[in-house]
Design an enzyme around this catalytic site. Sequence first.
Site, PDB file in Angstrom:
ATOM      1  N   GLY A 199      29.048  77.847  28.090  1.00 35.97           N
ATOM      2  CA  GLY A 199      28.512  78.106  26.760  1.00 35.97           C
ATOM      3  C   GLY A 199      28.671  76.907  25.851  1.00 35.97           C
ATOM      4  O   GLY A 199      28.769  75.767  26.314  1.00 35.97           O
ATOM      5  N   SER A 200      28.733  77.158  24.571  1.00 33.13           N
ATOM      6  CA  SER A 200      28.756  76.084  23.586  1.00 33.13           C
ATOM      7  C   SER A 200      30.117  75.402  23.536  1.00 33.13           C
ATOM      8  O   SER A 200      31.145  75.993  23.887  1.00 33.13           O
ATOM      9  CB  SER A 200      28.432  76.638  22.193  1.00 33.13           C
ATOM     10  OG  SER A 200      29.497  77.450  21.718  1.00 33.13           O
ATOM     11  N   GLY A 203      32.379  77.381  20.920  1.00 33.48           N
ATOM     12  CA  GLY A 203      32.939  78.617  21.448  1.00 33.48           C
ATOM     13  C   GLY A 203      33.927  78.367  22.561  1.00 33.48           C
ATOM     14  O   GLY A 203      34.995  78.999  22.627  1.00 33.48           O
ATOM     15  N   GLY A 204      33.589  77.424  23.437  1.00 36.15           N
ATOM     16  CA  GLY A 204      34.493  77.106  24.538  1.00 36.15           C
ATOM     17  C   GLY A 204      35.790  76.498  24.065  1.00 36.15           C
ATOM     18  O   GLY A 204      36.865  76.804  24.588  1.00 36.15           O
ATOM     19  N   GLU A 223      32.441  74.996  30.947  1.00 36.59           N
ATOM     20  CA  GLU A 223      31.312  74.072  30.953  1.00 36.59           C
ATOM     21  C   GLU A 223      30.702  74.150  29.566  1.00 36.59           C
ATOM     22  O   GLU A 223      30.180  75.192  29.169  1.00 36.59           O
ATOM     23  CB  GLU A 223      30.286  74.461  32.019  1.00 36.59           C
ATOM     24  CG  GLU A 223      29.102  73.514  32.083  1.00 36.59           C
ATOM     25  CD  GLU A 223      27.958  74.061  32.924  1.00 36.59           C
ATOM     26  OE1 GLU A 223      26.801  73.943  32.472  1.00 36.59           O
ATOM     27  OE2 GLU A 223      28.224  74.620  34.002  1.00 36.59           O
ATOM     28  N   CYS A 260      21.508  73.156  30.951  1.00 33.71           N
ATOM     29  CA  CYS A 260      22.675  72.314  30.681  1.00 33.71           C
ATOM     30  C   CYS A 260      22.482  70.897  31.190  1.00 33.71           C
ATOM     31  O   CYS A 260      23.188  69.985  30.773  1.00 33.71           O
ATOM     32  CB  CYS A 260      23.925  72.936  31.312  1.00 33.71           C
ATOM     33  SG  CYS A 260      23.809  73.155  33.103  1.00 33.71           S
TER      34      CYS A 260
END
Length: 479
Positions: A199-200, A203-204, A223, A260
């Site tokens: 994800g972003s 957020g990660g 990732e 990605c």
Amino acid sequence: MPGPTPVEEAVAAAAASGFTATTRSERAAALVALAAALERASAELVAIAAAETHLTPGRLSGEVTRTANQLRFFAEVIEEGGYLEAAVDRADRSTVPPRPDLRRMLRPLGVVAVFTASNFPFAFSVLGNDTASTIAAGCPVVVKAHPGHPVLSRRTAELAREALAAAGIHPDAITLVEGMEAGVELVRHPLVTAVAFTGSERGGRALFEVAASRQQPIPFYGELGSINPVVITAAAASADAASLAAGLVEVVTRDAGQFCTKPGLVFVPAGHGFAAAVASELASAPAHPLLTDGMTSALEQRVSALSRRDDLAVSRGPGDADARPAVVTADIAAFLADPDALLAECFGPLTVVVEYTAGDDLLPALGHLPASLTATIRSAPDEDVTWLAAILSPRCGRLVFDGWPTGVATGWAQHHGGAWPATTGSLHSSVGASSLRRFLTPVAYQNAPESVLPAELHDANPLHLPRRENGRLVPATRG
């Protein structure tokens, strides 16, 4: 007194499923059963996914096939057994110091939390690559559903649990939770031993810090973000700038650039007509709805901010709809004046083209590149690009030559990773056979009686694994 939360129930059920005690052959059969269940329900699931994500049925149908193939691939990996890194060093009193009998292999960690991705509602979702590698490793999984496709997530989890039960595996080996608060609670849960996240970066990073701040920190395999730079040499541009431009626009606009591995930054020599060719291709590249309204808003804000700069040129696809493809063009001087503005990843159909001349030194510009999942070199046949490879290879997990990086094949040699911000664990891949290693931990037995040893470490090698014995690699034998 309030009862247990859905997260507590899901984690407790996964931990009590007995899944870590299953054999490799049982797990391989379960993975094959999951693949078959996915394929049988393909039409139903594709219809749900198309309604929730705006992705086309054709793209989604192909993704179901890819996901089923991933599941079967991991079944083959664990049947082969080399991933266990089994090693036997028998006692040897002649060494200094004397060596005891030592036997080592990898074992499953325990319950793993998997956060699914928005842009691959099958291949990186409930039964996607992270779940498949977790199950293959012998770890029960609690899946955090993505809010972009909740109905699909629930139905896929339901089918997965039915398939597990039919294969003789406790269905609680896969459980599902939903909601942002549930995600944080999941990472904090003391029975969760590792986290896989796609994800972003924002957020990660937040969840990564939660995992690290626990009383007992756990690995967080995220990732997060990747600019995926491309360098086109002068010789390549001279040979066929138009073809390169068409290829770039195609991969940047495919599925609205929601990959990605989308090339987000391209260095190209000026004077070969590349920018004009890109503009020509862009003129017929229509807008496509992004996965969520929030993603569309973020894209439009980014394009608007770059359009206000005098040192950049911004071209867009036809019409006036949101989410139209965009290409930003700059020269080396503009890039070096504010590299951060042009290196920030933008999800969606946007890329930055930086033109350089023969007199420009690319080294300072390339020195600003952050780590990415991929880097690409487009060169002429037999052109020596050793110097470029030496600069780019430390900055990526996969170095691509004379192609585009958007396809990520599942295989033994694949590596999908990289240093921060591409991933939080650059030593490991999130795609391919080695992705199992994230959810395994070593254990060594010293002078252990054979009765307590796993069968993989018995003297006779009854499971016929490839393993190392007294330092010598012994190939698998037929049963």
